[in-house]
Design a protein around this motif. Sequence first.
Motif, PDB file in Angstrom:
ATOM      1  N   GLY A 164      -0.690  35.540   1.390  1.00  0.00           N
ATOM      2  CA  GLY A 164       0.637  35.579   0.904  1.00  0.00           C
ATOM      3  C   GLY A 164       1.571  34.273   0.351  1.00  0.00           C
ATOM      4  N   THR A 196       0.891  31.809  -4.086  1.00  0.00           N
ATOM      5  CA  THR A 196       1.694  31.457  -5.327  1.00  0.00           C
ATOM      6  C   THR A 196       2.073  30.167  -5.178  1.00  0.00           C
ATOM      7  OG1 THR A 196       2.396  33.548  -5.591  1.00  0.00           O
ATOM      8  CG2 THR A 196       3.704  31.991  -6.812  1.00  0.00           C
ATOM      9  N   LEU A 197       2.312  29.488  -3.994  1.00  0.00           N
ATOM     10  CA  LEU A 197       2.798  28.320  -3.604  1.00  0.00           C
ATOM     11  C   LEU A 197       1.814  27.157  -3.853  1.00  0.00           C
ATOM     12  CD1 LEU A 197       5.076  29.034  -0.186  1.00  0.00           C
ATOM     13  CD2 LEU A 197       5.739  29.241  -2.756  1.00  0.00           C
ATOM     14  N   LYS A 233      -0.155  29.673 -12.964  1.00  0.00           N
ATOM     15  CA  LYS A 233       0.855  30.708 -12.797  1.00  0.00           C
ATOM     16  C   LYS A 233      -0.114  32.094 -12.515  1.00  0.00           C
ATOM     17  CE  LYS A 233       4.800  29.850 -15.686  1.00  0.00           C
ATOM     18  NZ  LYS A 233       4.735  28.653 -16.530  1.00  0.00           N
ATOM     19  N   MET A 234       0.550  32.821 -11.633  1.00  0.00           N
ATOM     20  CA  MET A 234      -0.095  34.083 -11.029  1.00  0.00           C
ATOM     21  C   MET A 234       0.755  35.322 -10.963  1.00  0.00           C
ATOM     22  SD  MET A 234      -2.807  32.773  -8.109  1.00  0.00           S
ATOM     23  CE  MET A 234      -1.667  32.680  -6.855  1.00  0.00           C
ATOM     24  N   ILE A 248       1.639  37.496  -8.752  1.00  0.00           N
ATOM     25  CA  ILE A 248       1.343  37.907  -7.440  1.00  0.00           C
ATOM     26  C   ILE A 248       3.059  37.944  -6.899  1.00  0.00           C
ATOM     27  CG2 ILE A 248       1.065  36.941  -5.210  1.00  0.00           C
ATOM     28  CD1 ILE A 248      -1.782  36.418  -6.163  1.00  0.00           C
TER      29      ILE A 248
END
Lengths: 108, 436
Positions: free
Chosen positions: B259, B262-263, B271-272, B274
Amino acid sequence: MILLPCPYCGSRNVSEFRYVGELSTRPDPNATNAEEWRAFLYVRANPAGWTTETWFHRAGCRQHFVVERHTVTNEVRTSRLPAAQLRDREDERATGGNVANDSGGATY
Amino acid sequence: MRMFNNRNGSENGHRANGYRKPARYSALDLVRHGLSGSDWPRAWHAHDLRPSYDVVIVGGGVHGLATAYYLAREHGITSVAVLDKGYIGSGGSGRNTAIIRSNYLTPEGVRFYDRSVKLYETLSADLNFNAMFAQRGHLTLAHNDSSLRTMHWRAEVNKLEGIDSEVIGPDEIKWLVPYMDTSESVRYPILGALYHPPGGIIRHDAVVWGYARGADALGVHIHQNTEVTGIDVAGGRVRGVKTSRGDIATPIVVNCTAGWSTLISDMAGVKMPISTFPLQAAVTEPVRPFLDPVIVSGTLHVYVSQTDRGELVFGASVDPFTSYSMRGSLEFTEGLAGHVLELMPSLARMRVLRQWAGLCDMTPDFSPIMGTTPVAGFLIDVGWGTYGFKAGPVSGETMAELIATGKTPELIAPFGLDRFAKGDLMGEKGAAAVGH
Ligand SMILES: Cc1cc2nc3c(=O)[nH]c(=O)nc-3n(C[C@H](O)[C@H](O)[C@H](O)COP(=O)(O)OP(=O)(O)OC[C@H]3O[C@@H](n4cnc5c(N)ncnc54)[C@H](O)[C@@H]3O)c2cc1C
Ligand SMILES: [Zn+2]
């Protein structure tokens, strides 16, 4: 967040709304390439913090509008019409996705 | 290219100092400790941060810990740190509803999850830690023609891949689950179900602790309360990580933070595709055993299983908007209760003991993202959405192989990050849209 402020209807229970997605700039379909277009389709900033996004008042006025929300606390800072609508009412349309070229406007 | 070739230990390998053979758990041990009342040895240990590791894994859930375990066990790579900002299993791995199955829709998905089920079947023995895997069967209900069609489609794909999976009718469902309302006089009558006998539930905490204990015994360092705050990238390659307890130099960083992934990828400039959505679950007071298989209804957005302790565990679909907040909502409990009662009216008087939420890293195609990224040495094992607990063992095994050999194993080749730029998405939605 339990209440979400709609620029047309005022604060309503969040269950009346549909979350549409992060606001991003849609590339010009005639000028873009496939990779750039797919990045627009799939890549998300997904920040843990303030984010600007589109919502749809499903069980109310059935309009799209733009909200600034903190994704960790779910606090809502501003809620306003999409910039396209503020510029020109003719432009008004259900985006079904991100609102193109949104660049601010009056806040609710 | 070999990303990593340090098979025979490094200057800071574990064997030189402080290698402990794991204390094996046994029935005899149980009796001995029971009689003497003495303490059990710690299952894993705290360490000082070393200035460098060969591999740094961010995230101490089942994915990070399994990757560390297989790196050490299969490839002899033991200079490995697993960093978690909280305690191990504090993410999705300690919050999920522990459903294990392999009856997916795409052949790639089926093959991948099947390997995980196989690893789960022998996991308790491998780890000498009872994970209580109960293969009680798994039923996905169809309430309309189109979902029945998808069930038939899934059954055929499953059978081609050698998976035990078939469509059954209401009579057989009633025989398996006598408490289910299979009458036609309900709003969503049950037309049939996809039946998957090897599916079941497991004790999720035990899986996390078992991998942690196994990895620790092989020399892996597990650092809890150690938050990654930055990733050093220079010349297109990973150099190290910054943490709340100091900096670590490393050539390889693996993002296993679900979860929060991304961070972490942002820190490396990757970059994703998500979005993080909360997923909620709830559990009732315990009652006598009456429910054997796991029941899932896509139409009603609900699933239920009964634990070995007798509690009913309920889950649903993700919350309707992105968030990093893990607060429960009344909407969830209300909706859930209504849907559960639609399936099993006799549960009306059951009391919910607690509800909770976890964060899910959703991808556009309901499939994971695994492998290399444009930043050399920065690997990802993310996109686990609402379904990634079952994939812990196979993900650990394949990510460890990727790190050790530098080659992407065939099983995870379809799940690369580059599939989004290529427009080569997976079509797994039909089997994964209700989280479990
Ligand atoms: C309610 C619910 C039900 C579910 N049910 C099922 C199910 O039935 N079956 C199934 O297969 N899957 C299920 N899932 C999905 C499953 O739980 C996850 O996909 C899986 O646990 C992900 O494991 P992980 O190891 O990748 O991540 P996690 O277990 O989430 O671990 C990530 C870790 O990263 C750590 N972290 C984050 N940021 C940092 C940082 N900056 N520095 C250091 N550490 C950091 C976190 O503390 C966390 O411990 C469910 C999920 C939820 C929430
Ligand atoms: Zn409105």
